[in-house]
Design an enzyme around this catalytic site. Sequence first.
Site, PDB file in Angstrom:
ATOM      1  N   GLY A 158       0.797  -1.225  -0.075  1.00  0.00           N
ATOM      2  CA  GLY A 158       0.013   0.017   0.053  1.00  0.00           C
ATOM      3  C   GLY A 158       0.802   1.273   0.120  1.00  0.00           C
ATOM      4  N   CYS A 159       0.570   2.446   0.472  1.00  0.00           N
ATOM      5  CA  CYS A 159       1.055   3.744   0.706  1.00  0.00           C
ATOM      6  C   CYS A 159       2.545   3.358   1.288  1.00  0.00           C
ATOM      7  CB  CYS A 159       0.182   4.706   1.370  1.00  0.00           C
ATOM      8  SG  CYS A 159       1.292   6.284   1.440  1.00  0.00           S
ATOM      9  N   PHE A 160       3.337   3.699   0.814  1.00  0.00           N
ATOM     10  CA  PHE A 160       4.809   3.471   1.331  1.00  0.00           C
ATOM     11  C   PHE A 160       4.958   4.059   2.500  1.00  0.00           C
ATOM     12  CE2 PHE A 160       6.793   5.741  -2.739  1.00  0.00           C
ATOM     13  CZ  PHE A 160       6.238   6.926  -2.276  1.00  0.00           C
ATOM     14  N   TRP A 161       4.443   5.377   3.062  1.00  0.00           N
ATOM     15  CA  TRP A 161       4.588   6.001   3.900  1.00  0.00           C
ATOM     16  C   TRP A 161       4.442   5.155   5.346  1.00  0.00           C
ATOM     17  CZ3 TRP A 161       1.058  10.723   2.335  1.00  0.00           C
ATOM     18  CH2 TRP A 161       1.776  11.380   1.487  1.00  0.00           C
ATOM     19  N   GLU A 183       4.417   1.100  -4.991  1.00  0.00           N
ATOM     20  CA  GLU A 183       5.066   2.035  -3.892  1.00  0.00           C
ATOM     21  C   GLU A 183       5.661   0.914  -2.975  1.00  0.00           C
ATOM     22  OE1 GLU A 183       2.899   4.863  -1.990  1.00  0.00           O
ATOM     23  OE2 GLU A 183       2.144   6.043  -3.957  1.00  0.00           O
TER      24      GLU A 183
END
Length: 156
Positions: A9-12, A53
């Site tokens: 998912g979102c890499f953050w 990502e």
Amino acid sequence: MAKATFAAGCFWGVEDAFRQVKGVTSTMVGYSGGSKVNPSYKDVCSGTTGHAEAVEVEFNLDEVSYLELLAVFWKSHDPTTLNRQGPDVGTQYRSVIFFHNADQEKAARDSQAVLEGEGVFRRPIVTQIQAAGPFYRAEEYHQQYFEKQGIRSCHI
């Protein structure tokens, strides 16, 4: 140092989860699994490059095992949703374990089989397990995003 690469998912948030692990010496967010050389965030978000990502994790094998990192990976996202994590939708948010050697591939496949055999998730796991290819570092403002913003989550 050893290297592992995961997309969840979102890499953050994925990067933040791995940065909390004792024995992880560094992390870098970026793009992997696609066809375009040196893609930008805008390119990847277009859904046309094939990249996910991803987070590249360097770790000290004397302090943390690859199996422990796999446990963080499985717990940090929903591996049963295809091309989606929460409100983020698209192939760039797919679940992938990018292995760097035969031992990592075996460990990844074995860990997935155990989770499936134990029925840990209600739905089938859709995580891809594939050889690591080129990893392209994301733009600087994406690196350690949560720390820079003083937040612990994208979605409140």
